[in-house]
Design a protein around this motif. Structure first.
Motif, PDB file in Angstrom:
ATOM      1  N   VAL A  24     -44.219  51.112  28.930  1.00  0.00           N
ATOM      2  CA  VAL A  24     -43.872  49.749  29.323  1.00  0.00           C
ATOM      3  C   VAL A  24     -42.531  49.791  30.046  1.00  0.00           C
ATOM      4  CG1 VAL A  24     -42.734  49.252  27.128  1.00  0.00           C
ATOM      5  CG2 VAL A  24     -43.580  47.367  28.522  1.00  0.00           C
ATOM      6  N   LEU A  25     -42.403  48.939  31.064  1.00  0.00           N
ATOM      7  CA  LEU A  25     -41.147  48.810  31.809  1.00  0.00           C
ATOM      8  C   LEU A  25     -40.893  47.331  32.052  1.00  0.00           C
ATOM      9  CD1 LEU A  25     -38.751  49.793  33.521  1.00  0.00           C
ATOM     10  CD2 LEU A  25     -40.335  50.060  35.441  1.00  0.00           C
ATOM     11  N   LEU A  26     -39.706  46.873  31.673  1.00  0.00           N
ATOM     12  CA  LEU A  26     -39.315  45.474  31.848  1.00  0.00           C
ATOM     13  C   LEU A  26     -38.071  45.420  32.717  1.00  0.00           C
ATOM     14  CD1 LEU A  26     -39.612  42.428  30.997  1.00  0.00           C
ATOM     15  CD2 LEU A  26     -37.989  42.963  29.161  1.00  0.00           C
ATOM     16  N   LEU A  27     -38.121  44.652  33.814  1.00  0.00           N
ATOM     17  CA  LEU A  27     -36.971  44.406  34.678  1.00  0.00           C
ATOM     18  C   LEU A  27     -36.648  42.924  34.630  1.00  0.00           C
ATOM     19  CD1 LEU A  27     -38.048  46.380  37.895  1.00  0.00           C
ATOM     20  CD2 LEU A  27     -36.749  47.237  35.954  1.00  0.00           C
ATOM     21  N   THR A  28     -35.375  42.589  34.453  1.00  0.00           N
ATOM     22  CA  THR A  28     -35.027  41.175  34.394  1.00  0.00           C
ATOM     23  C   THR A  28     -33.577  40.940  34.774  1.00  0.00           C
ATOM     24  OG1 THR A  28     -35.014  39.186  33.002  1.00  0.00           O
ATOM     25  CG2 THR A  28     -34.368  41.255  31.954  1.00  0.00           C
ATOM     26  N   ASN A  29     -33.306  39.770  35.370  1.00  0.00           N
ATOM     27  CA  ASN A  29     -31.946  39.260  35.501  1.00  0.00           C
ATOM     28  C   ASN A  29     -31.858  37.884  34.851  1.00  0.00           C
ATOM     29  OD1 ASN A  29     -33.224  37.582  37.348  1.00  0.00           O
ATOM     30  ND2 ASN A  29     -32.347  38.611  39.132  1.00  0.00           N
ATOM     31  N   PHE A  30     -32.817  37.613  33.960  1.00  0.00           N
ATOM     32  CA  PHE A  30     -32.929  36.387  33.176  1.00  0.00           C
ATOM     33  C   PHE A  30     -33.351  35.176  34.011  1.00  0.00           C
ATOM     34  CE2 PHE A  30     -30.092  39.104  30.726  1.00  0.00           C
ATOM     35  CZ  PHE A  30     -30.749  39.101  29.514  1.00  0.00           C
TER      36      PHE A  30
END
Length: 322
Positions: free
Chosen positions: A229-235
């Motif tokens: 799993v890979l999660l990318l975020t800047n909210f």
């Protein structure tokens, strides 16, 4: 106890700041071959010199479609009786004739922790910016019968870019978290005929990522299932990739991933003469890519034994006069 407290404090540091801009960072379909792009603590992850690269071509049927090229080299080193990792990488992001380019160096401190290795990494690089990757949009070109074309706000700036990350790895499991663009590199848009005369200030927003994966021996010793799993975020903009990969005899692989609301990716790979090569195709269900012909991605990874670059000790010779 001190180690655990340090890890906890570092993890809090990685996720303590929220930003509200679109992401600059790329979601590679074969992301396991580009771990150091997301997290510098994976530099020197193996006991070999690792060379890897990825080329991703987005939205194939749209003019000026983005193109991403990632190349990296990393290796473990040992000095002062401690284990470390070092690496260097380049990344370029292009639309039409405009290109953003990054050249960065990585360092990782490695420490035995439980049954695995705790890795804390930093990255420092120079970013040459020619357009704002967060401003990419789809427009109609009236000069070409309203054909769809990709555009973005232009700039001209060289700036420093800083990343940091932490990970824990074993032979069959990895987990990591990182923060990218810690210093929020800033720049000004170049005014165009469609904008005001004054330059507009902007910056690359801090972004965060989390990844994890494992190797599971399946119904036969020659088969492995490798979920990740890979999660990318800047909210504000969040992208999630869940991967299911099947590997046969460690030489052949295939699988698929779900990329949230964007769609799906399908990939396959093989090891040829010790070089792992692979291809992936992204199928969009929404957004700009839905009617674009999808994305194409090719990647490679090559691991060389460090011993190849070490000098063999000279044999001891004893000379006697008889």
């Amino acid at each position: 106890m001190k180690k655990r407290r340090f890890v906890l404090l570092f993890a809090i540091f990685l996720f303590c700041v929220a930003q509200v801009q679109a992401q600059w960072d790329v979601l590679f379909s074969r992301s396991w071959t580009a771990r150091t792009y997301y997290n510098p603590s994976f530099a020197g992850e193996t006991d070999k010199i690792q060379v890897s690269g990825t080329y991703k071509y987005l939205w194939a049927n749209i003019e000026n479609a983005p193109r991403h090229i990632f190349l990296s080299v990393d290796m473990p080193v040992e000095f002062w009786g401690l284990q470390h990792g070092i690496g260097i990488q380049t990344f370029s992001n292009a639309i039409g004739n405009e290109r953003n380019s990054l050249l960065a160096a990585q360092y990782t401190y490695k420490q035995k922790f439980g049954k695995g290795m705790l890795n804390i990494g930093v990255q420092a690089g120079t970013y040459a910016l020619n357009f704002d990757a967060a401003s990419i949009n789809l427009s109609a070109d009236s000069a070409k019968n309203n054909r769809k074309i990709i555009k973005a706000n232009l700039t001209d700036k060289k700036t420093v870019d800083l990343n940091a990350g932490i990970s824990w790895t074993t032979n069959n499991f990895h987990i990591g978290a990182a923060v990218m663009h810690i210093n929020q590199p800033s720049f000004y848009f170049i005014p165009s005929e469609n904008t005001a005369n004054d330059s507009t200030f902007s910056k690359i927003a801090v972004s965060y990522n989390f990844m994890a994966g494992c190797n599971i021996t399946a119904f036969h010793p020659l088969f492995e299932i490798q979920p990740a799993v890979l999660l990318l975020t800047n909210f504000t903009d969040t992208r999630l990739q869940t991967i299911l990969r099947m590997v046969y005899n460690k030489n052949y692989s295939a699988g698929a991933s779900w990329n949230g609301n964007e769609g799906y990716s399908f990939f396959a790979g093989a090891v040829i003469e010790n070089v792992e090569v692979g291809y992936a195709y992204d199928l969009y269900l929404s957004g700009i890519g839905k009617n674009s012909g999808g994305n194409h991605e090719v990647s490679f990874r090559y691991r060389l034994p460090i011993e190849l670059f070490k000098r063999n000790p000279m044999p001891y010779k004893s000379i006697r006069l008889l």
